[in-house]
Design an enzyme around this catalytic site. Structure first.
Site, short mmCIF file in Angstrom:
data_model
loop_
_atom_site.label_atom_id
_atom_site.label_comp_id
_atom_site.label_asym_id
_atom_site.label_seq_id
_atom_site.Cartn_x
_atom_site.Cartn_y
_atom_site.Cartn_z
N SER A 1 0.77 -1.13 0.07
CA SER A 1 0.14 0.09 0.09
C SER A 1 0.84 1.16 -0.01
O SER A 1 2.00 1.11 0.00
CB SER A 1 -0.90 -0.10 1.13
OG SER A 1 -0.22 0.24 2.54
N LYS A 2 0.23 2.35 0.05
CA LYS A 2 0.97 3.61 -0.29
C LYS A 2 1.91 3.90 0.78
O LYS A 2 3.00 4.45 0.61
CB LYS A 2 -0.05 4.81 -0.11
CG LYS A 2 0.33 6.30 -0.74
CD LYS A 2 0.48 5.97 -2.32
CE LYS A 2 1.47 7.14 -2.73
NZ LYS A 2 1.91 7.04 -4.05
#
Ligand code: GLU
Length: 466
Positions: free
Chosen positions: A241-242
């Site tokens: 994820s980011k």
């Protein structure tokens, strides 16, 4: 080897090309290209609210950067909606699908009742077996008749046989009441019409496969070979994820990774060929197969990427590397090279490329070649330019004139000079670095002098000598 392998990459254009998508595209590309097959591209733009032309452009750019060229025209899924509807109507005509007039309220009431009774809440439409004569003149959807008994087996090249009880499958909607086809139908019709033989995609689509198989079976179409690949995790083992850093493939271009290094690294995310880490495209194309794809999620490891990136930079042809570096500067929004810088960089490339893991590193090491007189001397380097050393440089310059400018003679000259001045070459190196590059840490003094040539080297030394 079969030459009729057809794979596809089918991104939804709702954002940039992310690392997972890039890996999926690469696997499909390797599989097809390594077998003389075709690699097709389909933009799954049926979700009109979330699909944007900018996202499509970003995906195409990402693929172009990675060198994942596709065959034929890019297919727009949305534009094929009439064909998807045609297939739903064909199933309706064959009695394999039916018109369902149940309203949303009726469906909800059905579910609530089923829940209260502790039964499956999958909707069972009362219209499945209704006679056409009983049909009201009212809005309806078209549902497929799901098998009521038995099981569906997905023969997956990565996951093995995945069995799903048909009691888990509902009579999926094929056409909405406004006549628009659902995504699941679109995927199957497109894959069939495009002649796709192998579907390699993320295992988040594994559940869809069982539902998609209903459509293949109902139409009597050949089911493609499935290969559902585990998603990519971050270094901490959690889904990427980011917060793990960059997710967009092109962000890696901006960070200065060469495309070949990125391809090499992405291919190793979930696929292996023995212990091989570093390999060329030609090797990847020869080796890539579905059997080498692992069942557990791969972890993204920036160190490994950097390492492979450095090896690919070192192994690249100088001119090709220079072209990629120019593209990097543009992608990163950095100033373009002047003609003089371009020439100097190309000259320096053979030794610069041995030591850089990324393009920014390479440019940093090339700073001496990119800069011009008067060389800006930074604070650290300035310390090496005290009076004593500047005098030493002044004494050195006559020895460097009218001399052959090659590594051996330069080495001999400088060592000899150092010896005669009762010092070591090491002592001489710091002021020379400061004079030639304005920095304390630089490539080797000899490398710099060879790239700069006698005139420029002597001018730079003279500029700071007393
Ligand atoms: N459009 C889907 C996605 O972007 C891929 C569907 C497929 O590969 O079948 O995740």
């Amino acid at each position: 080897m079969s030459d009729d392998v057809v794979t596809r990459f089918a991104p939804s254009p709702t954002g940039y090309l992310h690392i997972g998508g890039a890996r999926t595209a690469l696997f499909n590309w390797l599989y097809a290209r390594g077998r003389g097959g075709k690699f097709l591209l389909r933009i799954e733009d049926t979700d009109r609210a979330r699909s944007t032309p900018e996202a499509t452009a970003a995906i195409l750019q990402g693929l172009a950067w990675l060198g994942l060229d596709h065959d034929g025209e890019v297919v727009s899924q949305f534009e094929r909606a009439p064909r998807h509807a045609e297939v739903a109507l064909e199933l309706l005509a064959q009695g394999k699908a039916y018109k369902c007039f149940a309203t949303q309220e009726e469906i909800e009431a059905f579910r609530a009742a089923a829940k209260a009774e502790g039964k499956s809440t999958l909707f069972r439409s009362p219209w499945r077996d209704a006679e056409a004569s009983a049909h009201p003149d009212a809005p309806h959807v078209i549902r497929i008749k799901a098998p009521l008994e038995g099981k569906t087996v997905i023969r997956d090249e990565v996951q093995g046989d995945v069995t799903i009880g048909n009691d888990q499958l509902d009579d999926m909607v094929l056409l909405r009441s406004d006549g628009s086809p659902v995504y699941m139908l679109a995927v199957v019709v497109d894959d069939h019409d495009m002649g796709v033989t192998h579907v390699i995609r993320g295992d988040d689509h594994l559940n869809n496969a069982a539902r998609q198989m209903m459509i293949y079976d109902a139409m009597g179409w050949d089911v493609p070979v499935w290969a559902h690949i585990p998603l990519i995790h971050g270094a901490d083992g959690k889904k990427l994820s980011k917060r793990h850093g960059a997710l967009g493939a092109q962000e890696y271009q901006v960070m200065g990774y060469p495309a070949a290094g990125m391809r090499n690294y992405l291919s190793r995310l979930g696929w292996s060929h023995g212990d091989d880490e570093f390999f060329t495209d030609a090797q990847a194309l020869e080796w890539f197969d579905l059997g080498g794809i692992g069942k557990s999620p791969a972890r993204f490891d920036t160190k490994k990427l950097e390492n492979l990136s450095g090896q690919h930079i070192a192994a690249s042809d100088d001119a090709a590397l220079q072209r990629e570096l120019v593209a990097f500067l543009e992608a990163a929004g950095l100033p373009a090279l002047t003609e003089a810088q371009d020439a100097a960089l190309l000259k320096a490339m053979p030794f610069l490329k041995e030591r850089a893991k990324t393009f920014p590193e390479l440019i940093d090491k090339a700073q001496f070649a990119l800069t011009s007189r008067p060389v800006q001397v930074d604070e650290k380097a300035a310390k090496a330019l005290d009076v004593e050393n500047r005098t030493l440089l002044a004494q050195l310059t006559p020895h460097l004139q009218n001399d052959s400018w090659d590594r051996d003679s330069l080495e001999a000259k400088l060592n000899d000079f150092a010896e005669r001045h009762d010092t070591k070459f090491g002592k001489l190196a710091a002021p020379l670095r400061a004079a030639l590059a304005g920095r304390a840490v630089t490539p080797s003094v000899f490398d710099m002098m060879l790239v700069l040539g006698p005139e420029e080297s002597l001018a730079r030394i003279t500029d700071v000598a007393t």
